[in-house]
Motif scaffolding. Structure first.
Motif, PDB file in Angstrom:
ATOM      1  N   LEU A   1       0.854  -1.184   0.000  1.00 12.23           N
ATOM      2  CA  LEU A   1       0.000   0.000   0.000  1.00 12.23           C
ATOM      3  C   LEU A   1       0.890   1.234   0.000  1.00 12.23           C
ATOM      4  O   LEU A   1       1.424   1.638   1.036  1.00 12.23           O
ATOM      5  CB  LEU A   1      -0.914  -0.001   1.233  1.00 12.23           C
ATOM      6  CG  LEU A   1      -1.792  -1.244   1.369  1.00 12.23           C
ATOM      7  CD1 LEU A   1      -2.563  -1.215   2.690  1.00 12.23           C
ATOM      8  CD2 LEU A   1      -2.771  -1.341   0.191  1.00 12.23           C
ATOM      9  N   ASP A   2       1.090   1.783  -1.206  1.00 14.84           N
ATOM     10  CA  ASP A   2       2.026   2.884  -1.347  1.00 14.84           C
ATOM     11  C   ASP A   2       1.318   4.203  -1.059  1.00 14.84           C
ATOM     12  O   ASP A   2       0.132   4.351  -1.334  1.00 14.84           O
ATOM     13  CB  ASP A   2       2.582   2.886  -2.780  1.00 14.84           C
ATOM     14  CG  ASP A   2       3.906   3.619  -2.877  1.00 14.84           C
ATOM     15  OD1 ASP A   2       4.422   4.061  -1.824  1.00 14.84           O
ATOM     16  OD2 ASP A   2       4.425   3.748  -3.994  1.00 14.84           O
ATOM     17  N   GLU A   3       2.052   5.148  -0.509  1.00 12.03           N
ATOM     18  CA  GLU A   3       1.521   6.478  -0.177  1.00 12.03           C
ATOM     19  C   GLU A   3       0.284   6.378   0.695  1.00 12.03           C
ATOM     20  O   GLU A   3      -0.742   6.999   0.423  1.00 12.03           O
ATOM     21  CB  GLU A   3       1.215   7.257  -1.460  1.00 12.03           C
ATOM     22  CG  GLU A   3       2.448   7.453  -2.309  1.00 12.03           C
ATOM     23  CD  GLU A   3       2.111   7.945  -3.704  1.00 12.03           C
ATOM     24  OE1 GLU A   3       1.853   9.140  -3.817  1.00 12.03           O
ATOM     25  OE2 GLU A   3       2.091   7.137  -4.633  1.00 12.03           O
ATOM     26  N   ILE A   4       0.390   5.597   1.736  1.00 13.68           N
ATOM     27  CA  ILE A   4      -0.767   5.340   2.587  1.00 13.68           C
ATOM     28  C   ILE A   4      -1.230   6.603   3.304  1.00 13.68           C
ATOM     29  O   ILE A   4      -2.398   6.717   3.687  1.00 13.68           O
ATOM     30  CB  ILE A   4      -0.453   4.209   3.584  1.00 13.68           C
ATOM     31  CG1 ILE A   4      -1.736   3.742   4.264  1.00 13.68           C
ATOM     32  CG2 ILE A   4       0.549   4.638   4.646  1.00 13.68           C
ATOM     33  CD1 ILE A   4      -1.892   2.289   4.313  1.00 13.68           C
ATOM     34  N   GLY A   5      -0.313   7.569   3.449  1.00 13.57           N
ATOM     35  CA  GLY A   5      -0.671   8.831   4.097  1.00 13.57           C
ATOM     36  C   GLY A   5      -1.728   9.613   3.325  1.00 13.57           C
ATOM     37  O   GLY A   5      -2.328  10.547   3.850  1.00 13.57           O
ATOM     38  N   GLU A   6      -1.952   9.241   2.062  1.00 15.17           N
ATOM     39  CA  GLU A   6      -2.921   9.959   1.236  1.00 15.17           C
ATOM     40  C   GLU A   6      -4.309   9.328   1.303  1.00 15.17           C
ATOM     41  O   GLU A   6      -5.251   9.807   0.682  1.00 15.17           O
ATOM     42  CB  GLU A   6      -2.478   9.954  -0.230  1.00 15.17           C
ATOM     43  CG  GLU A   6      -1.070  10.442  -0.481  1.00 15.17           C
ATOM     44  CD  GLU A   6      -0.895  11.903  -0.129  1.00 15.17           C
ATOM     45  OE1 GLU A   6      -1.881  12.654  -0.249  1.00 15.17           O
ATOM     46  OE2 GLU A   6       0.207  12.262   0.313  1.00 15.17           O
ATOM     47  N   MET A   7      -4.428   8.219   2.024  1.00 17.32           N
ATOM     48  CA  MET A   7      -5.700   7.497   2.028  1.00 17.32           C
ATOM     49  C   MET A   7      -6.755   8.279   2.817  1.00 17.32           C
ATOM     50  O   MET A   7      -6.459   8.861   3.858  1.00 17.32           O
ATOM     51  CB  MET A   7      -5.452   6.135   2.685  1.00 17.32           C
ATOM     52  CG  MET A   7      -6.561   5.142   2.494  1.00 17.32           C
ATOM     53  SD  MET A   7      -6.099   3.587   3.312  1.00 17.32           S
ATOM     54  CE  MET A   7      -5.456   2.671   1.941  1.00 17.32           C
TER      55      MET A   7
ATOM     56  N   THR B   1       5.085   5.369   3.141  1.00 19.95           N
ATOM     57  CA  THR B   1       4.687   6.771   3.118  1.00 19.95           C
ATOM     58  C   THR B   1       5.908   7.663   3.177  1.00 19.95           C
ATOM     59  O   THR B   1       6.926   7.294   3.758  1.00 19.95           O
ATOM     60  CB  THR B   1       3.753   7.122   4.296  1.00 19.95           C
ATOM     61  OG1 THR B   1       3.384   8.497   4.181  1.00 19.95           O
ATOM     62  CG2 THR B   1       4.433   6.913   5.640  1.00 19.95           C
ATOM     63  N   ASN B   2       5.801   8.843   2.531  1.00 18.96           N
ATOM     64  CA  ASN B   2       6.882   9.817   2.705  1.00 18.96           C
ATOM     65  C   ASN B   2       6.432  10.912   3.658  1.00 18.96           C
ATOM     66  O   ASN B   2       7.092  11.919   3.833  1.00 18.96           O
ATOM     67  CB  ASN B   2       7.342  10.395   1.362  1.00 18.96           C
ATOM     68  CG  ASN B   2       6.203  10.965   0.558  1.00 18.96           C
ATOM     69  OD1 ASN B   2       5.140  11.287   1.104  1.00 18.96           O
ATOM     70  ND2 ASN B   2       6.386  11.082  -0.739  1.00 18.96           N
ATOM     71  N   LYS B   3       5.250  10.706   4.266  1.00 18.19           N
ATOM     72  CA  LYS B   3       4.772  11.686   5.227  1.00 18.19           C
ATOM     73  C   LYS B   3       5.169  11.270   6.639  1.00 18.19           C
ATOM     74  O   LYS B   3       5.446  10.107   6.890  1.00 18.19           O
ATOM     75  CB  LYS B   3       3.251  11.758   5.151  1.00 18.19           C
ATOM     76  CG  LYS B   3       2.766  12.443   3.910  1.00 18.19           C
ATOM     77  CD  LYS B   3       1.344  12.881   4.091  1.00 18.19           C
ATOM     78  CE  LYS B   3       0.960  13.842   2.981  1.00 18.19           C
ATOM     79  NZ  LYS B   3      -0.477  14.083   2.959  1.00 18.19           N
TER      80      LYS B   3
ATOM     81  N   ARG C   1      -5.711  13.795  10.229  1.00 23.05           N
ATOM     82  CA  ARG C   1      -5.880  13.264   8.884  1.00 23.05           C
ATOM     83  C   ARG C   1      -5.590  11.774   8.803  1.00 23.05           C
ATOM     84  O   ARG C   1      -5.813  11.146   7.774  1.00 23.05           O
ATOM     85  CB  ARG C   1      -4.960  14.021   7.903  1.00 23.05           C
ATOM     86  CG  ARG C   1      -5.444  15.407   7.564  1.00 23.05           C
ATOM     87  CD  ARG C   1      -4.606  16.009   6.452  1.00 23.05           C
ATOM     88  NE  ARG C   1      -3.219  16.189   6.876  1.00 23.05           N
ATOM     89  CZ  ARG C   1      -2.743  17.346   7.349  1.00 23.05           C
ATOM     90  NH1 ARG C   1      -3.523  18.399   7.431  1.00 23.05           N
ATOM     91  NH2 ARG C   1      -1.485  17.443   7.718  1.00 23.05           N
ATOM     92  N   PHE C   2      -5.047  11.224   9.870  1.00 22.81           N
ATOM     93  CA  PHE C   2      -4.763   9.794   9.854  1.00 22.81           C
ATOM     94  C   PHE C   2      -5.221   9.178  11.160  1.00 22.81           C
ATOM     95  O   PHE C   2      -4.983   9.726  12.236  1.00 22.81           O
ATOM     96  CB  PHE C   2      -3.267   9.537   9.629  1.00 22.81           C
ATOM     97  CG  PHE C   2      -2.998   8.190   9.025  1.00 22.81           C
ATOM     98  CD1 PHE C   2      -3.085   8.004   7.649  1.00 22.81           C
ATOM     99  CD2 PHE C   2      -2.685   7.100   9.829  1.00 22.81           C
ATOM    100  CE1 PHE C   2      -2.862   6.752   7.088  1.00 22.81           C
ATOM    101  CE2 PHE C   2      -2.463   5.854   9.276  1.00 22.81           C
ATOM    102  CZ  PHE C   2      -2.544   5.682   7.892  1.00 22.81           C
TER     103      PHE C   2
END
Ligand SMILES: Nc1ncnc2c1ncn2[C@@H]1O[C@H](COP(=O)(O)OP(=O)(O)OP(=O)(O)O)[C@@H](O)[C@H]1O
Ligand SMILES: [Mg+2]
Length: 468
Positions: free
Chosen positions: A243-249, A285-287, A297-298
């Protein structure tokens, strides 16, 4: 396990005795050699030597000559080089010639032990990884993780330890640091490797599409759902899901994901039959996810579910010692033409790569090399082929990263101050009055600060910074 056998080569008998006594006490078996000739003799006799610790300066053959011989004759023995203080160039050369590590004399015995232990752990791990590779069949060598920086070695160890478990892994780090590569390595080294690794880019899809992508949908569940469709989780059954870039979910999808992680089951969109899955979850995640949690947000509960094992990829600027290895790897990976020999690169070009800040991390380095190979027509890469963007050094590095790496406030402020001064002087073409004015400083204060930070400028030379 059988005792590890170390060969100590130094013409100074006191060093040999010191190391022998100490290392025997630590459970190693030790042989000694007085000259380079003796070393080659012992190695050629194949006495089961696991590691060679050799002094750079020896009669007959120097440590460097020995490295060369080992390479030429395929003796395949890992080497730790001992060098005198202040010969770091030689040490780097030694590493480039294939030495595993080096020790600077005078050394503490503890340091020797740390280097040796680190080596054997690393060797066990690579042996394990190799054994696994053999089972999987040849893995594309272009996809291997390169780097010998101590933080990378720690990461290899973590991968080695967790690959074969089903633990959820969260891979964090700036863009281009190799997060996806880590996910692939984890999968390939797991028992799930004969099943697929399914990748989902969470940032690229709007919420409803992402949910149907992840969990599938039943026929008619929404207007364009003409047929029933399996989701990525189902496709990843017995395998792994990335699950790439999970911070955007979105928060809604996060809630559904949490349930999958807790109960290992879900329903397709528009369906009611629970589907059981057996999937290993790797998220990236890169966040700074904790900051995202703080900002609302998460979901905190999802964060703790994901954060069972975290692998943090260091930015390239914090492991610049890996640049030569990465460059070599990318020269090998990106040939000018199929079957062409790898391009070469000058020391000056390497130095320039070393000075760059690499905001795009390893991906930026890879792109730089790939482009340079083309510009140099596959021949010798010089600084003019690198086309590094000069502005990137003006970026203030990620503050979260600074805190993580234990950089103090004072160091950071000094760093910013120094960089601003260099930039102002550059923009002012070296005119100190103009630079001082643009910085809101008196000329005298600027000069004092330049001194403090070791910023040198002379009218006909480009501004350079010493002490880096
Ligand atoms: N340590 C490494 N050794 C060899 N190649 C590497 C290494 N790290 C990264 N790369 C290469 O750099 C490129 C970028 O890596 P990757 O896609 O894994 O980064 P990422 O962290 O997922 O980036 P993003 O956050 O932008 O998605 C890939 O081509 C990858 O093979
Ligand atoms: Mg990625």
């Amino acid at each position: 396990m059988a005792k590890r056998h170390i060969l100590i080569a130094d013409d100074d008998p006191s060093i040999r005795t010191l190391l022998r006594t100490f290392l025997e006490g630590e459970g190693y078996s030790i042989s000694e050699a007085r000259t380079g000739g003796e070393v080659i003799g012992l190695l050629s006799d194949n006495r089961g030597i696991d590691l060679l610790i050799v002094d750079l300066r020896m009669p007959e053959l120097s440590g460097m000559d020995i490295l060369q011989r080992i390479d030429d004759q395929d003796l395949g023995v890992p080497v730790v080089m001992m060098t005198a203080f202040g010969t770091s160039n030689v040490a780097i050369k030694a590493i480039q010639l294939g030495a595993y590590d080096y020790l600077t004399k005078p050394f503490e015995l503890e340091d020797v032990l740390v280097a040796i232990r680190r080596f054997f752990e690393y060797q066990d791990l690579t042996a394990e990884v190799k054994a696994l590779r053999v089972q999987v069949g040849a893995r594309d060598p272009a996809e291997r993780i390169v780097g010998r920086n101590t933080r990378m070695l720690e990461i290899y160890k973590t991968i080695g330890k967790v690959a074969r478990t089903d633990a959820t892994v969260l891979v964090t780090g700036e863009t281009g640091t190799g997060k996806e590569l880590v996910a692939e390595t984890l999968h390939v080294n797991s028992q799930r490797r004969s099943a697929p690794l399914i990748k989902v880019a969470c940032a690229s899809l709007p919420e409803t599409l992402l949910e149907s992508e992840l969990f599938g949908h039943e026929k008619g569940s929404f207007t364009s759902a003409y047929t029933q469709r399996k989701g990525r989780f189902e496709l990843a059954h017995k395998g792994s899901i990335f699950l790439d870039e999970i911070g955007e979910m979105s928060l809604g999808t996060q809630k559904k994901l949490l349930r999958v992680l807790q109960e290992r089951e879900f329903e397709r969109v528009g369906g009611s039959t629970p589907i059981k899955i057996d999937t290993r979850v790797i998220a990236a995640t890169n966040k700074d996810l904790l900051a995202e949690v703080d900002a609302g947000r998460f979901r905190a509960d999802l964060y703790y579910r994901l954060n069972v094992i975290t692998i943090h990829m260091p930015p390239l600027r914090e492991r610049k010692d890996d640049i030569p290895f990465l460059v070599e790897h990318f020269l090998d990976k990106h040939r000018f033409a199929p079957g062409a020999p790898p391009a070469k690169i000058t020391d000056l070009a390497i130095e320039q790569l070393d000075r760059h800040d690499w905001p795009g991390n390893v991906r930026e380095l890879e792109n730089t090399i790939e482009r340079a190979v083309v510009l140099a027509q596959g021949d010798v890469i010089t600084p003019q082929h690198l086309l590094l963007s000069p502005t990137s050094t003006n970026r203030i590095v990620d503050l979260a990263e600074r805190i993580r790496s234990g950089t103090s406030l004072k160091e950071t402020l000094a760093d910013v101050e120094r960089r601003m001064i260099v930039e102002a002087l550059r923009q002012a073409g070296g005119d100190r009055d103009a630079a001082a004015e643009s910085l809101g400083l008196q000329r005298r204060a600027l000069v004092a600060k330049m001194k403090e930070h070791g910023v040198l400028d002379t009218s006909d030379e480009p501004i350079s910074v010493s002490g880096e």
